[in-house]
Design a protein around this motif. Structure first.
Motif, short mmCIF file in Angstrom:
data_model
loop_
_atom_site.label_atom_id
_atom_site.label_comp_id
_atom_site.label_asym_id
_atom_site.label_seq_id
_atom_site.Cartn_x
_atom_site.Cartn_y
_atom_site.Cartn_z
N CYS A 83 36.57 30.82 37.56
CA CYS A 83 37.53 31.31 38.56
C CYS A 83 36.80 32.26 39.50
O CYS A 83 35.74 32.78 39.17
CB CYS A 83 38.67 32.05 37.88
N THR A 84 37.41 32.53 40.65
CA THR A 84 36.83 33.52 41.55
C THR A 84 36.99 34.90 40.94
O THR A 84 37.85 35.12 40.07
CB THR A 84 37.50 33.47 42.94
N ILE A 85 36.23 35.84 41.41
CA ILE A 85 36.17 37.16 40.79
C ILE A 85 37.51 37.90 40.85
O ILE A 85 37.82 38.70 39.97
CB ILE A 85 35.04 38.01 41.42
N GLU A 86 38.34 37.63 41.87
CA GLU A 86 39.60 38.35 41.98
C GLU A 86 40.75 37.69 41.22
O GLU A 86 41.88 38.13 41.31
CB GLU A 86 39.98 38.55 43.45
N THR A 87 40.46 36.64 40.49
CA THR A 87 41.52 35.97 39.73
C THR A 87 41.29 36.14 38.23
O THR A 87 40.22 36.50 37.78
CB THR A 87 41.59 34.47 40.06
N SER A 88 42.34 35.88 37.49
CA SER A 88 42.24 35.88 36.03
C SER A 88 42.77 34.54 35.53
O SER A 88 43.05 33.65 36.33
CB SER A 88 43.05 37.04 35.44
N ASP A 145 46.11 34.51 40.49
CA ASP A 145 45.97 35.80 41.16
C ASP A 145 46.93 36.77 40.48
O ASP A 145 48.15 36.60 40.58
CB ASP A 145 46.29 35.66 42.64
N CYS A 147 43.43 29.30 36.83
CA CYS A 147 43.05 30.52 37.52
C CYS A 147 44.26 31.02 38.29
O CYS A 147 44.91 30.26 39.01
CB CYS A 147 41.91 30.25 38.49
N PHE A 204 47.91 39.60 41.18
CA PHE A 204 48.72 40.43 42.07
C PHE A 204 49.83 39.66 42.75
O PHE A 204 50.76 40.24 43.28
CB PHE A 204 47.82 41.11 43.11
#
Length: 107
Positions: free
Chosen positions: A71-76, A98, A96, A100
């Motif tokens: 996943c991209t760094i800003e996702t979990s 977001d 993945c 927020f």
């Protein structure tokens, strides 16, 4: 030093060879369809590949990953359960998300 003149058709073979190597829309591989796979086969594909875009139903698909490293760094991640051929609630890996905006209706 003078270059030799190019004749018509001089590049015909190389261009044809390049066109043969270009991706063809009709030859593209389709996505794996989880509804036709066993749960173990689908989970195994994700585990081996790390990240897979799979067909999950008529007109739907999902990107399923082995772990947060895909996943991209800003996702979990959150567990992803899909309907496989032999299990209507098969754990195949993770989605993945977001953290927020997950669950919100808009921006």
């Amino acid at each position: 030093m003078r270059r030799p003149a190019l004749r018509a058709g001089h590049f015909a073979v190389p261009v044809a060879a390049l066109l043969a190597l270009a991706p063809q829309p009709g030859l593209a591989q389709g996505r794996p369809d989880i509804t036709t796979m066993t749960c173990a086969a689908a989970a195994g594909l994700v585990a081996r590949s790390g990240a897979v875009v799979m067909t999950t139903g008529p007109g739907t698909y999902a990107r399923i990953v082995r772990d947060a490293g895909f996943c991209t760094i800003e996702t979990s991640t959150r567990p992803d359960f899909e309907a496989a051929r032999d299990d209507p609630r098969c754990f195949v890996g993770y989605a993945c998300v977001d953290p927020f905006s997950e669950g919100r209706d808009g921006p």
